[in-house]
Design a protein around this motif. Sequence first.
Motif, PDB file in Angstrom:
ATOM      1  N   LYS A 138       0.831  -1.208   0.000  1.00  0.00           N
ATOM      2  CA  LYS A 138       0.000   0.000   0.000  1.00  0.00           C
ATOM      3  C   LYS A 138       0.868   1.261   0.000  1.00  0.00           C
ATOM      4  CE  LYS A 138      -4.140  -2.066   1.943  1.00  0.00           C
ATOM      5  NZ  LYS A 138      -5.055  -1.712   0.856  1.00  0.00           N
ATOM      6  N   ILE A 139       1.955   1.248   0.753  1.00  0.00           N
ATOM      7  CA  ILE A 139       2.871   2.391   0.744  1.00  0.00           C
ATOM      8  C   ILE A 139       3.512   2.521  -0.636  1.00  0.00           C
ATOM      9  CG2 ILE A 139       5.041   3.300   1.678  1.00  0.00           C
ATOM     10  CD1 ILE A 139       4.166   1.977   4.388  1.00  0.00           C
ATOM     11  N   ALA A 140       3.910   1.398  -1.217  1.00  0.00           N
ATOM     12  CA  ALA A 140       4.521   1.412  -2.550  1.00  0.00           C
ATOM     13  C   ALA A 140       3.566   1.986  -3.587  1.00  0.00           C
ATOM     14  CB  ALA A 140       4.954   0.003  -2.947  1.00  0.00           C
ATOM     15  N   GLU A 141       2.319   1.646  -3.476  1.00  0.00           N
ATOM     16  CA  GLU A 141       1.304   2.162  -4.410  1.00  0.00           C
ATOM     17  C   GLU A 141       1.204   3.687  -4.294  1.00  0.00           C
ATOM     18  OE1 GLU A 141      -1.431   2.080  -7.411  1.00  0.00           O
ATOM     19  OE2 GLU A 141      -0.327   0.338  -6.683  1.00  0.00           O
ATOM     20  N   ALA A 142       1.180   4.189  -3.059  1.00  0.00           N
ATOM     21  CA  ALA A 142       1.091   5.634  -2.839  1.00  0.00           C
ATOM     22  C   ALA A 142       2.384   6.342  -3.244  1.00  0.00           C
ATOM     23  CB  ALA A 142       0.783   5.916  -1.365  1.00  0.00           C
ATOM     24  N   PHE A 143       3.505   5.679  -3.069  1.00  0.00           N
ATOM     25  CA  PHE A 143       4.809   6.267  -3.356  1.00  0.00           C
ATOM     26  C   PHE A 143       5.123   6.310  -4.850  1.00  0.00           C
ATOM     27  CE2 PHE A 143       9.539   5.838  -3.487  1.00  0.00           C
ATOM     28  CZ  PHE A 143       9.862   7.036  -2.881  1.00  0.00           C
ATOM     29  N   TYR A 144       4.497   5.444  -5.604  1.00  0.00           N
ATOM     30  CA  TYR A 144       4.784   5.285  -7.032  1.00  0.00           C
ATOM     31  C   TYR A 144       4.711   6.618  -7.790  1.00  0.00           C
ATOM     32  CZ  TYR A 144       4.256   3.609 -11.846  1.00  0.00           C
ATOM     33  OH  TYR A 144       4.402   3.402 -13.196  1.00  0.00           O
ATOM     34  N   ASP A 145       3.603   7.324  -7.720  1.00  0.00           N
ATOM     35  CA  ASP A 145       3.448   8.596  -8.437  1.00  0.00           C
ATOM     36  C   ASP A 145       4.406   9.661  -7.904  1.00  0.00           C
ATOM     37  OD1 ASP A 145       1.498   7.725 -10.224  1.00  0.00           O
ATOM     38  OD2 ASP A 145      -0.136   8.191  -8.837  1.00  0.00           O
ATOM     39  N   ILE A 146       4.615   9.656  -6.602  1.00  0.00           N
ATOM     40  CA  ILE A 146       5.537  10.622  -5.996  1.00  0.00           C
ATOM     41  C   ILE A 146       6.933  10.423  -6.582  1.00  0.00           C
ATOM     42  CG2 ILE A 146       6.673  11.284  -3.827  1.00  0.00           C
ATOM     43  CD1 ILE A 146       3.952  10.407  -2.460  1.00  0.00           C
ATOM     44  N   ALA A 205      14.954   3.837 -13.935  1.00  0.00           N
ATOM     45  CA  ALA A 205      13.661   3.789 -14.629  1.00  0.00           C
ATOM     46  C   ALA A 205      13.588   2.654 -15.652  1.00  0.00           C
ATOM     47  CB  ALA A 205      13.367   5.126 -15.297  1.00  0.00           C
ATOM     48  N   GLY A 206      14.667   2.408 -16.363  1.00  0.00           N
ATOM     49  CA  GLY A 206      14.655   1.374 -17.394  1.00  0.00           C
ATOM     50  C   GLY A 206      14.573  -0.044 -16.863  1.00  0.00           C
ATOM     51  N   SER A 207      14.854  -0.234 -15.592  1.00  0.00           N
ATOM     52  CA  SER A 207      14.817  -1.591 -15.037  1.00  0.00           C
ATOM     53  C   SER A 207      13.634  -1.827 -14.103  1.00  0.00           C
ATOM     54  CB  SER A 207      16.119  -1.894 -14.290  1.00  0.00           C
ATOM     55  OG  SER A 207      16.278  -0.998 -13.209  1.00  0.00           O
ATOM     56  N   MET A 208      12.732  -0.850 -14.021  1.00  0.00           N
ATOM     57  CA  MET A 208      11.568  -0.999 -13.150  1.00  0.00           C
ATOM     58  C   MET A 208      10.653  -2.082 -13.698  1.00  0.00           C
ATOM     59  SD  MET A 208      12.251   1.341 -10.961  1.00  0.00           S
ATOM     60  CE  MET A 208      10.958   2.142 -10.100  1.00  0.00           C
ATOM     61  N   GLU A 209      10.133  -2.913 -12.783  1.00  0.00           N
ATOM     62  CA  GLU A 209       9.275  -4.022 -13.216  1.00  0.00           C
ATOM     63  C   GLU A 209       7.829  -3.877 -12.776  1.00  0.00           C
ATOM     64  OE1 GLU A 209      10.889  -7.828 -12.362  1.00  0.00           O
ATOM     65  OE2 GLU A 209      12.807  -7.352 -13.291  1.00  0.00           O
ATOM     66  N   GLY A 210       7.574  -3.040 -11.812  1.00  0.00           N
ATOM     67  CA  GLY A 210       6.205  -2.892 -11.324  1.00  0.00           C
ATOM     68  C   GLY A 210       6.078  -1.676 -10.435  1.00  0.00           C
ATOM     69  N   ARG A 211       4.882  -1.456  -9.946  1.00  0.00           N
ATOM     70  CA  ARG A 211       4.598  -0.268  -9.143  1.00  0.00           C
ATOM     71  C   ARG A 211       5.348  -0.279  -7.811  1.00  0.00           C
ATOM     72  NH1 ARG A 211       0.554   2.834 -11.296  1.00  0.00           N
ATOM     73  NH2 ARG A 211       0.016   3.792  -9.315  1.00  0.00           N
ATOM     74  N   SER A 235       8.451  -1.216  -7.495  1.00  0.00           N
ATOM     75  CA  SER A 235       9.883  -1.054  -7.753  1.00  0.00           C
ATOM     76  C   SER A 235      10.443   0.263  -7.228  1.00  0.00           C
ATOM     77  CB  SER A 235      10.169  -1.172  -9.250  1.00  0.00           C
ATOM     78  OG  SER A 235       9.888  -2.464  -9.715  1.00  0.00           O
ATOM     79  N   ALA A 236       9.697   1.332  -7.328  1.00  0.00           N
ATOM     80  CA  ALA A 236      10.197   2.639  -6.875  1.00  0.00           C
ATOM     81  C   ALA A 236      10.513   2.610  -5.384  1.00  0.00           C
ATOM     82  CB  ALA A 236       9.172   3.725  -7.184  1.00  0.00           C
ATOM     83  N   LEU A 237       9.620   2.052  -4.597  1.00  0.00           N
ATOM     84  CA  LEU A 237       9.863   1.950  -3.155  1.00  0.00           C
ATOM     85  C   LEU A 237      11.069   1.056  -2.881  1.00  0.00           C
ATOM     86  CD1 LEU A 237       8.992   2.697  -0.279  1.00  0.00           C
ATOM     87  CD2 LEU A 237       7.510   0.671  -0.307  1.00  0.00           C
ATOM     88  N   LYS A 238      11.164  -0.048  -3.590  1.00  0.00           N
ATOM     89  CA  LYS A 238      12.302  -0.954  -3.402  1.00  0.00           C
ATOM     90  C   LYS A 238      13.620  -0.257  -3.727  1.00  0.00           C
ATOM     91  CE  LYS A 238       9.709  -5.175  -4.368  1.00  0.00           C
ATOM     92  NZ  LYS A 238       9.552  -6.295  -5.314  1.00  0.00           N
ATOM     93  N   VAL A 239      13.642   0.511  -4.795  1.00  0.00           N
ATOM     94  CA  VAL A 239      14.852   1.242  -5.182  1.00  0.00           C
ATOM     95  C   VAL A 239      15.266   2.204  -4.077  1.00  0.00           C
ATOM     96  CG1 VAL A 239      15.674   3.104  -6.705  1.00  0.00           C
ATOM     97  CG2 VAL A 239      14.652   1.045  -7.681  1.00  0.00           C
ATOM     98  N   GLU A 240      14.317   2.962  -3.563  1.00  0.00           N
ATOM     99  CA  GLU A 240      14.661   3.976  -2.563  1.00  0.00           C
ATOM    100  C   GLU A 240      15.052   3.356  -1.225  1.00  0.00           C
ATOM    101  OE1 GLU A 240      15.382   7.021  -3.374  1.00  0.00           O
ATOM    102  OE2 GLU A 240      14.718   6.529  -5.403  1.00  0.00           O
ATOM    103  N   ILE A 241      14.426   2.261  -0.843  1.00  0.00           N
ATOM    104  CA  ILE A 241      14.833   1.586   0.392  1.00  0.00           C
ATOM    105  C   ILE A 241      16.235   1.012   0.224  1.00  0.00           C
ATOM    106  CG2 ILE A 241      14.400  -0.405   1.880  1.00  0.00           C
ATOM    107  CD1 ILE A 241      11.406   0.214   1.642  1.00  0.00           C
ATOM    108  N   ALA A 242      16.500   0.386  -0.914  1.00  0.00           N
ATOM    109  CA  ALA A 242      17.842  -0.159  -1.166  1.00  0.00           C
ATOM    110  C   ALA A 242      18.884   0.957  -1.166  1.00  0.00           C
ATOM    111  CB  ALA A 242      17.860  -0.912  -2.488  1.00  0.00           C
ATOM    112  N   LYS A 243      18.552   2.074  -1.769  1.00  0.00           N
ATOM    113  CA  LYS A 243      19.467   3.223  -1.810  1.00  0.00           C
ATOM    114  C   LYS A 243      19.737   3.723  -0.389  1.00  0.00           C
ATOM    115  CE  LYS A 243      19.719   7.806  -3.944  1.00  0.00           C
ATOM    116  NZ  LYS A 243      18.995   8.747  -4.800  1.00  0.00           N
ATOM    117  N   TYR A 244      18.691   3.831   0.407  1.00  0.00           N
ATOM    118  CA  TYR A 244      18.818   4.289   1.793  1.00  0.00           C
ATOM    119  C   TYR A 244      19.713   3.346   2.604  1.00  0.00           C
ATOM    120  CZ  TYR A 244      17.410   5.085   6.646  1.00  0.00           C
ATOM    121  OH  TYR A 244      17.413   5.318   7.996  1.00  0.00           O
TER     122      TYR A 244
END
Length: 147
Positions: free
Chosen positions: A68-76, A91-97, A99-108
Motif C-alpha cells: 500500500k505504501i509502494a502504491e502511494a509512493f509510485y506517483d511521488i 527507470a529502465g529496469s523498473m518491473e512494477g509499481r 519497484s520505486a519503493l524498493k529502489v529507494e529503500i535499497a538506496k537508503y
Amino acid sequence: MTVVRAKLGAHLHSMTAPFLFVGSGLSRRYIGTEDWEGLLRKFAALTPRPYEFYRTSAEGDLPAVASKIAEAFYDIWWDSDDFSSSRKKWAGSMEGRESALKVEIAKYLSVPPALTGLANRESLEIEILKKAVIDGVITTNYDSLLA
C-alpha cells in the motif's frame, strides 16, 4: 563430571565452526538502522498519509502495508524532483509499481555505516565479532553493516 565435560569439549572442538545469524537487531544496535516496520514508517512519511493509515487498511499485515505504501509512493517517485537521479539510473529496469519503493529503500540502506562514535562496549563487541571463527553468515539484512 570432569570426564563428561572433557568428552563434550573434545566433541565440540571436532565440529565445524558455527554459522552466525545476523538479524536487524545487530544493525539497530551498531548503526541505528530501522527494522522492517521502521523502514515502512520512514517511507510512509514521504506519502500524503501517515503510516497508521496503511497499517490499518492492511490489517497489520506488513507485506500488505508495504504494498500500500509502494502504491502511494509510485506517483511521488515519478513526479518529484527529489527522485530524479534515481529515475535516471533505475527507470529502465523498473518491473512494477512497487519497484520505486524498493529502489529507494535499497538506496537508503546502501549508505556505508558509521561505526565511529560507538561506546567502548560496542566497539569492543565489534572487534570480537571481527575475530570470531565462523563458517558462514545467514542474514535477512539488506544494510551494509557486514560489508
